[in-house]
Design a protein around this motif. Sequence first.
Motif, PDB file in Angstrom:
ATOM      1  N   THR A 174       0.816  -1.216   0.000  1.00 21.61           N
ATOM      2  CA  THR A 174       0.000   0.000   0.000  1.00 21.61           C
ATOM      3  C   THR A 174       0.850   1.266   0.000  1.00 21.61           C
ATOM      4  O   THR A 174       0.652   2.162  -0.831  1.00 21.61           O
ATOM      5  CB  THR A 174      -0.941   0.004   1.219  1.00 21.61           C
ATOM      6  OG1 THR A 174      -1.797  -1.140   1.154  1.00 21.61           O
ATOM      7  CG2 THR A 174      -1.795   1.268   1.228  1.00 21.61           C
ATOM      8  N   THR A 231       1.392   3.851  -3.111  1.00 21.30           N
ATOM      9  CA  THR A 231       0.958   5.241  -2.949  1.00 21.30           C
ATOM     10  C   THR A 231       2.082   6.216  -3.284  1.00 21.30           C
ATOM     11  O   THR A 231       1.871   7.181  -4.039  1.00 21.30           O
ATOM     12  CB  THR A 231       0.487   5.476  -1.505  1.00 21.30           C
ATOM     13  OG1 THR A 231      -0.591   4.589  -1.196  1.00 21.30           O
ATOM     14  CG2 THR A 231       0.030   6.912  -1.316  1.00 21.30           C
ATOM     15  N   PHE A 247      -2.950   3.927 -11.338  1.00 20.36           N
ATOM     16  CA  PHE A 247      -3.002   5.027 -10.377  1.00 20.36           C
ATOM     17  C   PHE A 247      -2.192   6.224 -10.864  1.00 20.36           C
ATOM     18  O   PHE A 247      -2.575   7.377 -10.634  1.00 20.36           O
ATOM     19  CB  PHE A 247      -2.502   4.565  -9.008  1.00 20.36           C
ATOM     20  CG  PHE A 247      -3.483   3.722  -8.258  1.00 20.36           C
ATOM     21  CD1 PHE A 247      -4.690   4.253  -7.828  1.00 20.36           C
ATOM     22  CD2 PHE A 247      -3.217   2.394  -7.975  1.00 20.36           C
ATOM     23  CE1 PHE A 247      -5.608   3.483  -7.137  1.00 20.36           C
ATOM     24  CE2 PHE A 247      -4.126   1.604  -7.284  1.00 20.36           C
ATOM     25  CZ  PHE A 247      -5.319   2.147  -6.863  1.00 20.36           C
ATOM     26  N   THR A 279      -6.071   3.100  -2.937  1.00 16.92           N
ATOM     27  CA  THR A 279      -5.268   1.916  -3.256  1.00 16.92           C
ATOM     28  C   THR A 279      -6.001   0.624  -2.890  1.00 16.92           C
ATOM     29  O   THR A 279      -5.630  -0.448  -3.380  1.00 16.92           O
ATOM     30  CB  THR A 279      -3.916   1.942  -2.519  1.00 16.92           C
ATOM     31  OG1 THR A 279      -4.129   2.092  -1.108  1.00 16.92           O
ATOM     32  CG2 THR A 279      -3.034   3.075  -3.035  1.00 16.92           C
ATOM     33  N   GLU A 320      -2.567  -6.073  -1.305  1.00 15.01           N
ATOM     34  CA  GLU A 320      -2.318  -4.938  -0.422  1.00 15.01           C
ATOM     35  C   GLU A 320      -3.169  -5.073   0.834  1.00 15.01           C
ATOM     36  O   GLU A 320      -3.718  -6.144   1.101  1.00 15.01           O
ATOM     37  CB  GLU A 320      -2.565  -3.607  -1.161  1.00 15.01           C
ATOM     38  CG  GLU A 320      -3.823  -3.547  -2.016  1.00 15.01           C
ATOM     39  CD  GLU A 320      -5.085  -3.516  -1.185  1.00 15.01           C
ATOM     40  OE1 GLU A 320      -5.295  -2.536  -0.462  1.00 15.01           O
ATOM     41  OE2 GLU A 320      -5.867  -4.483  -1.253  1.00 15.01           O
TER      42      GLU A 320
END
Length: 226
Positions: free
Chosen positions: A23, A27, A96, A161, A171
Amino acid sequence: MPHWLQLMLDSLPALLWAGLKFTIPLTLLAFTFGLLLGLVTALLRLFAPRPLAAIAGVYVWVIRGTPLLVQLFVIFYGLPSIGVLLDAFPAALIGFTLNIGAYTSEIIRAAISSVPRGQWEASYSIGMSWSQTVTRTILPQAARVAVPPLSNTFISLVKDTSLAAAITLPELFQTAQRIVATTYEPLILYILAALVYLALSSVLTVLQARLEKRFARYGGFLEASK
């Protein structure tokens, strides 16, 4: 000790490890690459020739107009149909990054546009080139405006996420789902996952407030020096 508390304590290390391993790296990498993509896209939309600006505009329009989950599915499940196979982590990172790039480009574009035209003229008057004006004068002032919404975008990304669980990335949330599959305790595990996300968001919110105060002091210094 109550059963629910014991289950939380037993499951917490696995969730924290998933957060540290997947995670948080996802990110940080997605936001870094997305921010760079957003900066390039914003500059293209503001200053590039019309064809390039139009391409950048279409990219922003498509990404902002479609759900992030659909974008992840297209990359992970759709691209293999044309021979492009990606593992879960790179697929999530690409998805993402593209998403963050589109949203941050609008934030950066608005921040750059908020800098008074006189700042451009003053920089040119002392012999600065366009690139020097942008990097030394415009972007530092635009950053003060962009930091709050960019910080909010980063905090939202931490929570978003969890959507990577849909493309099998192990994750934090996917790990909670796997524990649920063996314990049959969805309420307890999902509440625990929510608390972990809440803790991460709370820490980031405190850091955001400190960062905004620092930029506010920098902005006051700029105003006083004019």
